[in-house]
Design a protein around this motif. Sequence first.
Motif, short mmCIF file in Angstrom:
data_model
loop_
_atom_site.label_atom_id
_atom_site.label_comp_id
_atom_site.label_asym_id
_atom_site.label_seq_id
_atom_site.Cartn_x
_atom_site.Cartn_y
_atom_site.Cartn_z
N ILE A 1 -5.96 -5.10 -4.84
CA ILE A 1 -6.33 -4.12 -5.86
C ILE A 1 -7.85 -4.15 -5.96
N ASP A 2 -8.48 -3.01 -5.64
CA ASP A 2 -9.94 -3.02 -5.59
C ASP A 2 -10.54 -2.86 -6.99
N THR B 1 -0.82 1.21 -9.35
CA THR B 1 -1.84 0.72 -10.28
C THR B 1 -2.92 1.72 -10.63
N HIS B 2 -2.91 2.91 -10.01
CA HIS B 2 -4.00 3.87 -10.22
C HIS B 2 -3.42 5.28 -10.28
N PRO B 3 -3.52 5.97 -11.41
CA PRO B 3 -2.88 7.29 -11.56
C PRO B 3 -3.28 8.31 -10.52
N GLU B 4 -4.56 8.39 -10.18
CA GLU B 4 -5.00 9.39 -9.20
C GLU B 4 -4.49 9.04 -7.80
N PRO C 1 0.81 -1.21 0.00
CA PRO C 1 0.00 0.00 0.00
C PRO C 1 0.85 1.27 0.00
N PRO C 2 0.41 2.30 -0.71
CA PRO C 2 1.22 3.52 -0.84
C PRO C 2 1.64 4.12 0.49
N SER C 3 0.78 4.13 1.49
CA SER C 3 1.15 4.75 2.76
C SER C 3 2.33 4.04 3.41
N LEU C 4 2.42 2.72 3.25
CA LEU C 4 3.55 1.99 3.82
C LEU C 4 4.83 2.28 3.05
N LEU C 5 4.75 2.35 1.72
CA LEU C 5 5.92 2.71 0.93
C LEU C 5 6.46 4.08 1.34
N ILE C 6 5.56 5.03 1.49
CA ILE C 6 5.96 6.39 1.85
C ILE C 6 6.59 6.40 3.24
N ALA C 7 5.94 5.73 4.19
CA ALA C 7 6.47 5.70 5.56
C ALA C 7 7.86 5.09 5.60
N GLY D 1 -9.18 -0.31 -9.30
CA GLY D 1 -7.77 -0.38 -9.64
C GLY D 1 -6.86 0.24 -8.61
N ARG D 2 -7.39 0.61 -7.45
CA ARG D 2 -6.57 1.21 -6.40
C ARG D 2 -5.95 0.12 -5.53
N LEU D 3 -4.72 0.36 -5.10
CA LEU D 3 -4.02 -0.57 -4.22
C LEU D 3 -4.31 -0.19 -2.78
N THR D 4 -5.04 -1.03 -2.08
CA THR D 4 -5.51 -0.69 -0.74
C THR D 4 -5.19 -1.81 0.25
N TRP D 5 -5.41 -1.50 1.52
CA TRP D 5 -5.27 -2.52 2.56
C TRP D 5 -6.45 -3.48 2.47
#
Length: 422
Positions: A368-369, A213-216, A182-188, A372-376
Motif C-alpha cells: 500500500i503506497d 484501499t483507495h476509492p479512485e 493487486p487489483p489487476s490480478l483479482l480482475i484477471a 493508499g493505493r494497492l500496488t505491486w
Amino acid sequence: MAAPPRPGRFTRFVRRASSEGRLVVQPRMGFGTVERMRAGLEAVGRVGAATVGTITVDSYTRVNDHASALLALEQGADLNGFPLVAHGAEVTRRMLAGIAGDDFPVQVRHGSALPGELFAGLVAAGADATEGGPVSYCLPYSRVPLAQAVAAWAECCEMLAGTSEPVHLESFGGCMLGQLCPPSLLIALSILEGLFFREHGLRDISVSYAQQTHPEQDREAMSALRTLASEWLADTDWHSVLYTYMGVYPRSRHGAYALLAESARLAARSGAERLIVKTAVEASRIPSITENVHALEFAASVAAQETADDPAGVPDSGIYEEAQAIITHTLTLGSDVGSALVRAFRLGHLDVPFCLHQDNANRCRARIDGRGRLTWADPAGVPVPRARDLAGNRERLTARGLLDMLSYNERRYDDSALKITN
C-alpha cells in the motif's frame, strides 16, 4: 456468435432490478438450524430494497465433513453456517418453499475446494445460484492440490450446465485472500474463472471484485473488470459483483458503516449490478438477522443516492492493461483454461501475494503506497507490463509492516470515527 440461452431466475431478477436502476444487495448470512435460516431468509426478503437471499454453509460442510456437521446438529451445537448436505436436499427444499421465487432468488455460498456433494445437494434442493471457483476456493481455503480442485470444479460446472433451469455461478476470483492482492490480478483471476465456467458449459455467470484501499483505484478496477468481461465473456449472460471490503474490518460502528457506505457508492457509480454487504459487527462476531437487515437497508439507501460514472472521468493507471496481459498470457499455457491455470501457477506466472498454498509460488509482493493505493512491490513472475521496472524493487517487509498493511482500512475508518466522536 450464438446468443446465450435464457438465463435462470437469479439472473433474471438481477437484470430486472438493474433495468429499474436498483442495486441488488445481498448478505453473507448462514445459520445452522432450519428454523433460524428460514427466519433469516424471510427477514431479508422483507427488506425494502432489491435483495437476494443467501444460505452460507458451515465450516464442516466446506471440507466435506458431513458426519461432524450431522453430529453437531444432533447435539444442538451452534454452527457457523447452514449444513446443507447434513440437513439433506428435501429438508432444504421444504425450507425454501414459499420463500424462494422469481422475486426473491437464493444463492448458496460455501468456500469448498471440492464441492461435488454440495452442488448435488443445492441442485436437488432447488437453489438458484452458487459461487466460488477452481482457484478462488482452493488456494485461500484448502490444502487440496490445484489440479484436483480444477478437475472437481470442471465436473461441478458440467453438473450445473446439465440442469433444466439454469443455476447461476459467481466467480470468487476477485476476492483472493480478501486483501493485499493487486487489483489487476483479482480482475484477471475472476475473468479466467469465468472463462473456465464457460468452457464447461455455463453461460449464466458473474464476475467479482472486492473493495480495496483507495476509492479512485477501485473505480478504475471496476471499470476494467466490466470492460474485460464484455470482451472475454460476450457470449455469456454475465453481471458484475462488488464485495464490501473483505479484509480486517473496522471495529467501531461508525467506521464499519463508513466503509460499507463507500462500497455502496462504488457499486452504484461503477455500474455493478450486485453488492455483497458486510455489517457493523464483522470484526467481532457472526452478525444477527437484525444486523444483516440494517446493513442491507443502509447500503441500498446510500446506493440510491448515487449516479453512474461518466466513463471519461474514470482514472486510468494501467489496471486494464495489466489484467489483459495476465489473462492473455495465461491462456497460452494450456490447451484449455483449466490446464492453463494449473501450469500458470506452477510456473509462478499466476502468483497470489502472501498465499501459503503449496501450489502458489508466493514470490510476488504487493504494498500500500503513500497515497493508499494497492500496488505491486514486485510482480516476480506475473507477466504485467513494466514488470522489469518493478522487479528487484521489493522493499524489505517486516512483520510489523505486514500487520500495518493488513489493518490499513481498519485503522483509517476507525480513526475517522474517533475524530468525529471527539
